[in-house]
Design an enzyme around this catalytic site. Structure first.
Site, PDB file in Angstrom:
ATOM      1  N   ASP A 341      13.744  -6.303   1.765  1.00 42.87           N
ATOM      2  CA  ASP A 341      12.364  -6.288   1.357  1.00 42.87           C
ATOM      3  C   ASP A 341      11.659  -5.416   2.402  1.00 42.87           C
ATOM      4  O   ASP A 341      12.100  -5.353   3.544  1.00 42.87           O
ATOM      5  CB  ASP A 341      11.850  -7.730   1.398  1.00 42.87           C
ATOM      6  CG  ASP A 341      10.353  -7.821   1.364  1.00 42.87           C
ATOM      7  OD1 ASP A 341       9.773  -7.312   0.400  1.00 42.87           O
ATOM      8  OD2 ASP A 341       9.771  -8.383   2.309  1.00 42.87           O
TER       9      ASP A 341
HETATM   10  P1  ADP Z   1       6.390  -6.399  -0.919  1.00 42.37           P
HETATM   11  O1  ADP Z   1       7.504  -6.204  -1.882  1.00 42.37           O
HETATM   12  O2  ADP Z   1       6.227  -5.179  -0.056  1.00 42.37           O
HETATM   13  O3  ADP Z   1       6.497  -7.667  -0.135  1.00 42.37           O
HETATM   14  P2  ADP Z   1       4.389  -7.556  -2.718  1.00 42.37           P
HETATM   15  O4  ADP Z   1       5.248  -7.833  -3.903  1.00 42.37           O
HETATM   16  O5  ADP Z   1       3.923  -8.726  -1.935  1.00 42.37           O
HETATM   17  O6  ADP Z   1       5.026  -6.444  -1.766  1.00 42.37           O
HETATM   18  O7  ADP Z   1       3.131  -6.721  -3.200  1.00 42.37           O
HETATM   19  C1  ADP Z   1       3.282  -5.482  -3.850  1.00 42.37           C
HETATM   20  C2  ADP Z   1       2.018  -4.702  -3.802  1.00 42.37           C
HETATM   21  O8  ADP Z   1       0.990  -5.406  -4.481  1.00 42.37           O
HETATM   22  C3  ADP Z   1       1.499  -4.474  -2.412  1.00 42.37           C
HETATM   23  O9  ADP Z   1       2.074  -3.332  -1.810  1.00 42.37           O
HETATM   24  C4  ADP Z   1       0.026  -4.263  -2.686  1.00 42.37           C
HETATM   25  O10 ADP Z   1      -0.228  -2.921  -3.039  1.00 42.37           O
HETATM   26  C5  ADP Z   1      -0.246  -5.155  -3.862  1.00 42.37           C
HETATM   27  N1  ADP Z   1      -0.822  -6.441  -3.450  1.00 42.37           N
HETATM   28  C6  ADP Z   1      -0.239  -7.643  -3.452  1.00 42.37           C
HETATM   29  N2  ADP Z   1      -1.080  -8.597  -3.002  1.00 42.37           N
HETATM   30  C7  ADP Z   1      -2.232  -7.983  -2.698  1.00 42.37           C
HETATM   31  C8  ADP Z   1      -3.502  -8.410  -2.179  1.00 42.37           C
HETATM   32  N3  ADP Z   1      -3.742  -9.681  -1.870  1.00 42.37           N
HETATM   33  N4  ADP Z   1      -4.454  -7.482  -2.002  1.00 42.37           N
HETATM   34  C9  ADP Z   1      -4.204  -6.193  -2.294  1.00 42.37           C
HETATM   35  N5  ADP Z   1      -3.050  -5.731  -2.769  1.00 42.37           N
HETATM   36  C10 ADP Z   1      -2.080  -6.592  -2.989  1.00 42.37           C
HETATM   37 MG    MG Z   2       7.238  -9.344   1.094  1.00 44.39          MG
END
Ligand code: ADP
Ligand code: MG
Length: 646
Positions: A341
């Site tokens: 991740d």
């Molecule tokens: P990762 O796989 O990097 O852990 P997530 O699945 O948690 O990422 O989130 C994917 C994308 O969704 C983030 O890169 C962001 O652009 C967007 N995102 C998720 N949660 C938020 C939030 N609370 N505020 C703004 N953007 C968010």
């Molecule tokens: Mg993550």
């Protein structure tokens, strides 16, 4: 004789010392004494026969020793027969009875005492490997210094209530988990995380039982009772893991199921055929058959896997690597792809806000403050950065209501009567809010390697924020090592936008990139990796990556310290945030696999050699027992090395 109905817990050939049943301490002690008595009788008999005094007594003593020494094997053999399994104990009793019947009294006594001594030794070494992890608990102090209205006093651990204040002096080991209330100190967490560098702790920080306080004095509010501390949970987990059976072991059990009857049949043939067919002397061939029975016990083979696995799991726990069972360790050795991740795993997970582009109607400040009002209710690392930036000005944030997380996409809520949405370009596309201008702005942000967050009020775009995440210091090195030295492919699976994800992937030299993955897509991403390359280890932070961790062959949670959820969710939990432990885990799994192979080969080769000697009539009964003990000792010695594996 059939072993088909044996309960799964029992080895079909269950050398009593190889059995997984928890040892009964008093039973073990009585056993030790009986063994000692038999041994003393044998020594006495040998001495008498050496000095040629009381010759009549010599054989009597040997027989008594044989009978005394046979009590426990006979008991175990009966238990085994009741489960319709024929184990080494039964083989022993038959062999000893036979030896006495043909007048080989000395032989009978020697065999019994050697056998008993071997059992005792092996039980000891297996127990010691198993208890290595329990010693972590024993190392914690039994009393703590409690401060309350009545001053300071020492209190036994079990009597400390949650919320009590404990005083931890410099150099002391923490006895319970807690939250630091006062003082500052460097704390050595190595006993749990394996991290070599001490960690600074001050008011508000979590602190864990088993870690060692450095130079400062701390006042800590107790948060968990003795049995619930992170350390206690780790110890319990490793102990359960050690009791599980690895696939290799199940294979050995199946092997033993047909092996025992075969050996018994063979022995019967050896005892009778030459006599019936060639008119050979019965006692010679009976003796050879008895030797064959004893030689045939695959003790070393049966203990070869558990000792290796148990030692490896204990050693790993000391490095802050929790493996939830031999099966996971074995699977880790077969991994072809390590998928990471991105956020919080390969990167530090502390974003910084580096670009703010307002659209015509709004100011930069308005965009940040509107976003921060809803992000204050989100735990996402991006949210934390936006809120920190907005709060830096000092003014309080507007309250938000009806806040809802949109996993992998963003967050929405109501501020001052208007709906505020923050999230990815994909989210804005879904809602039909994307305009050419907005798309251009987003592209200009991602082109700089920043993760874009679009902000809208009442369905109209207000602006775009750009955030940067930094890789962990050791990330590039670990990726390079995994690729070069461990021969695995490295993949990155992330929900982040393609452009910043690509920038990070090329900076870290990650080969395979899967970006813009919603949490549910990550499962499919893992499955496609598996189809293409083979077994996948998914490395994540345990909570939001839980489905992907579960879908992978080996789910590895990072930074599990203090997070019960992460420890529960994964197959392997790395207590620290240090990525280099991952390489250790991989190397350990392969070392364990090789160790088991060496052990199995060693036991089989020795067994076959002695079976041949026995068939040729060269091996004597006591040599057979000694060979078996020797093989077991070699196997144990080889396995125990895994505890020190670096
Ligand atoms: P990762 O796989 O990097 O852990 P997530 O699945 O948690 O990422 O989130 C994917 C994308 O969704 C983030 O890169 C962001 O652009 C967007 N995102 C998720 N949660 C938020 C939030 N609370 N505020 C703004 N953007 C968010
Ligand atoms: Mg993550």
């Amino acid at each position: 004789m059939s072993t088909a109905t044996a309960p799964p817990q029992a080895h079909a050939i269950g050398c009593s010392h190889c059995e997984e049943d928890a040892p009964v301490p008093t039973g073990a002690r009585i056993r030790g004494w009986v063994t000692a008595v038999a041994a003393v009788l044998v020594v006495l008999a040998c001495a008498l026969s050496y000095f040629a005094v009381y010759p009549a007594w010599v054989n009597a003593l040997f027989v008594i020793a044989a009978v005394v020494g046979c009590v426990f094997p006979a008991q175990r053999a009966l238990q085994g027969l009741r489960r319709r399994t024929l184990d080494i104990n039964a083989l022993m009793v038959v062999a000893v009875t036979g030896a006495v019947a043909i007048g080989e009294f000395e032989e009978a006594a020697m065999v019994v005492s050697l056998f008993a001594a071997a059992q005792w030794l092996e039980a000891q070494s297996l127990d010691r490997a198993r208890q290595a992890i329990g010693q972590l608990l024993d190392a914690a102090p039994v009393e703590v210094l409690i401060r309350d209205a009545g001053g300071e006093r020492r209190v036994g651990l079990d009597a400390v209530p949650i919320g009590a204040l404990m005083v931890v002096r410099p150099g002391e080991r923490l006895a319970l988990d807690g939250l630091v209330q006062g003082g500052r100190s460097d704390v050595n967490q190595a006993p749990i995380t394996g991290e070599s560098l001490p960690v600074e702790k001050g008011a508000g920080d979590e602190i864990f039982a088993g870690t060692i306080n450095g130079h400062g004095a701390l006042v800590v509010a107790v948060t968990r009772r003795r049995a619930d501390t992170t350390l206690a949970r780790i110890v319990r987990l490793v102990e359960t893991a050690q009791a599980q059976r690895a696939p290799v072991q199940q294979f050995i059990d199946r092997f033993a199921a047909w092996y025992t009857p075969t050996v018994v049949l063979l022995a019967a043939l050896v005892a009778t055929l030459p006599v019936l067919v060639a008119g050979q002397p019965f006692d010679v061939w009976l003796y050879r058959a008895l030797v064959l029975l004893v030689v045939a016990c695959p003790c070393a083979l049966v203990i070869s896997t558990p000792v290796s696995v148990v030692s490896a799991l204990a050693g790993a726990a000391r490095q802050g690597v929790l493996v939830k069972g031999g099966a996971h360790l074995e699977r880790l050795a077969t991994v072809r792809v390590v998928a990471f991740d991105k956020t919080g795993t390969l990167t530090t997970g502390t974003f910084s806000l580096e670009a703010v582009i307002p659209l015509a109607a709004a100011t930069a400040d308005e965009v940040i403050r509107a976003a921060a009002a809803v992000e204050a209710h989100s735990e996402h690392p991006i949210a934390v950065a936006i809120v920190a930036d907005a709060m830096a000005g000092g003014a309080p944030l507007a309250p938000a209501s009806d806040v809802r997380a949109l996993p992998g996409l963003g967050v929405e809520g109501v501020v001052a009567g208007a709906s505020i949405v923050c999230g990815t370009p994909r989210l804005f596309n879904q809602r039909g809010w994307m305009t050419p201008v907005l798309a251009d702005l987003a592209t200009s942000v991602t082109a700089k390697g920043l993760s874009p967050v679009l902000v809208a009020r009442a369905g109209v775009a207000m602006g775009v924020l750009g955030l940067r995440d930094r890789p962990k210091a050791e990330a590039a090195q670990v990726v390079a090592d995994l690729r070069r030295h461990e021969g695995v492919r490295v993949a990155m699976i992330t929900g982040d936008h393609d452009a910043p994800a690509r920038a990070m992937a090329s900076e870290l030299n990650v080969e395979i990139l899967k970006s813009q993955q919603l949490p549910q897509d990550k499962v499919a991403a893992v499955q496609s990796l598996r189809r293409e390359y083979g077994a996948v280890a998914m490395v994540g932070d345990g909570v939001n990556d839980a489905p992907a961790l579960a879908a992978s062959d080996v789910g590895i949670a990072m930074g599990a310290m203090g997070s019960a959820v992460a420890i529960e969710a994964a197959d392997v939990a790395l207590m620290s945030d240090d990525l280099s432990k991952l390489r250790y885990a991989l190397r350990l799994s392969r070392a364990t696999r090789n160790n088991i192979r060496v052990n199995v080969a060693l036991s089989i080769v020795l067994k076959v050699a002695f079976l041949a000697l026995a068939a040729a009539g060269v091996a004597t009964l006591w040599m057979a027992v000694l060979a078996d003990t020797g093989a077991s000792a070699l196997v144990v010695a080889n396995a125990v090395r895994l505890r020190k594996f670096q």
